[in-house]
Each structure stands twice: as C-alpha cells, then as structure tokens.
Design a protein around this motif. Structure first.
Motif, PDB file in Angstrom:
ATOM      1  N   GLN A  69      25.903  -8.160   5.788  1.00  0.00           N
ATOM      2  CA  GLN A  69      25.316  -6.845   6.046  1.00  0.00           C
ATOM      3  C   GLN A  69      25.970  -5.792   5.170  1.00  0.00           C
ATOM      4  O   GLN A  69      25.294  -4.931   4.607  1.00  0.00           O
ATOM      5  CB  GLN A  69      25.481  -6.442   7.512  1.00  0.00           C
ATOM      6  CG  GLN A  69      24.508  -7.108   8.436  1.00  0.00           C
ATOM      7  CD  GLN A  69      24.675  -6.601   9.858  1.00  0.00           C
ATOM      8  OE1 GLN A  69      25.780  -6.324  10.306  1.00  0.00           O
ATOM      9  NE2 GLN A  69      23.570  -6.480  10.561  1.00  0.00           N
ATOM     10  N   LEU A  70      27.282  -5.847   5.058  1.00  0.00           N
ATOM     11  CA  LEU A  70      27.988  -4.861   4.246  1.00  0.00           C
ATOM     12  C   LEU A  70      27.581  -4.945   2.779  1.00  0.00           C
ATOM     13  O   LEU A  70      27.547  -3.926   2.078  1.00  0.00           O
ATOM     14  CB  LEU A  70      29.503  -5.043   4.369  1.00  0.00           C
ATOM     15  CG  LEU A  70      30.124  -4.603   5.676  1.00  0.00           C
ATOM     16  CD1 LEU A  70      31.615  -4.925   5.679  1.00  0.00           C
ATOM     17  CD2 LEU A  70      29.905  -3.127   5.931  1.00  0.00           C
TER      18      LEU A  70
ATOM     19  N   ILE B  79      24.694  -2.591   1.831  1.00  0.00           N
ATOM     20  CA  ILE B  79      24.811  -1.159   2.102  1.00  0.00           C
ATOM     21  C   ILE B  79      24.971  -0.361   0.817  1.00  0.00           C
ATOM     22  O   ILE B  79      25.679  -0.777  -0.108  1.00  0.00           O
ATOM     23  CB  ILE B  79      26.000  -0.889   3.040  1.00  0.00           C
ATOM     24  CG1 ILE B  79      25.676  -1.415   4.422  1.00  0.00           C
ATOM     25  CG2 ILE B  79      26.355   0.588   3.092  1.00  0.00           C
ATOM     26  CD1 ILE B  79      26.796  -1.266   5.422  1.00  0.00           C
TER      27      ILE B  79
ATOM     28  N   THR C 208      28.858   4.790  -3.279  1.00  0.00           N
ATOM     29  CA  THR C 208      29.305   3.491  -2.796  1.00  0.00           C
ATOM     30  C   THR C 208      30.646   3.163  -3.446  1.00  0.00           C
ATOM     31  O   THR C 208      30.798   3.284  -4.668  1.00  0.00           O
ATOM     32  CB  THR C 208      28.272   2.404  -3.146  1.00  0.00           C
ATOM     33  OG1 THR C 208      27.000   2.798  -2.636  1.00  0.00           O
ATOM     34  CG2 THR C 208      28.668   1.064  -2.560  1.00  0.00           C
TER      35      THR C 208
END
Length: 75
Positions: free
Chosen positions: A48-49, A52, A63
C-alpha cells in the motif's frame, strides 16, 4: 492477506486462551499463526505504501525520496 480459515483459527485460539487456557501444542500453533498473520499484514501494508504519492496543498509532489526509490524498484 491470510485465508479466512486461518484468521478464524487465530480468533478461536485467542478466545480459548482467555477462557480455558491453551495446551502447549495449541500455544505453538497460535504463535505460528500470529507470525504468519503479521508477515502477511506487513507485506500488504508495504505494498500500500508503495502506491502512495504525497502532495502538498499547492499540488507539488513532495513524496520522500526513499519512497520514490522504493516505488521505482518495484515497477
């Protein structure tokens, strides 16, 4: 993620642990299932990370470089 039958077994052992207690074989099984669950959870969370993108209020990509590098390695 872990198959539902394994999650059910983790919960069953947790309930039994609180009520009657576990025998040594069940304690060992519980520890094995917990480790397996945590490994799967951490893997899913890392995935999931990796998807991102962090954006500031002005729309600029902020980011962190470490995350960008990780994302490049996995694409």
């Amino acid at each position: 993620m872990l198959p539902q039958h394994k999650i059910d077994r983790i919960n069953e052992l947790a309930r039994k642990s609180k009520s009657d207690g576990l025998d040594p074989k069940e304690k060992e099984e519980q520890q094995k299932l917990r480790k397996e669950y945590l490994k799967a959870f951490r893997g899913d969370f890392k995935n999931q990370l990796r998807t991102i993108k962090v954006v500031d209020p002005e729309g600029n990509d902020v980011t962190p470089e470490k995350l960008k590098n990780e994302q490049k390695r996995n694409h």
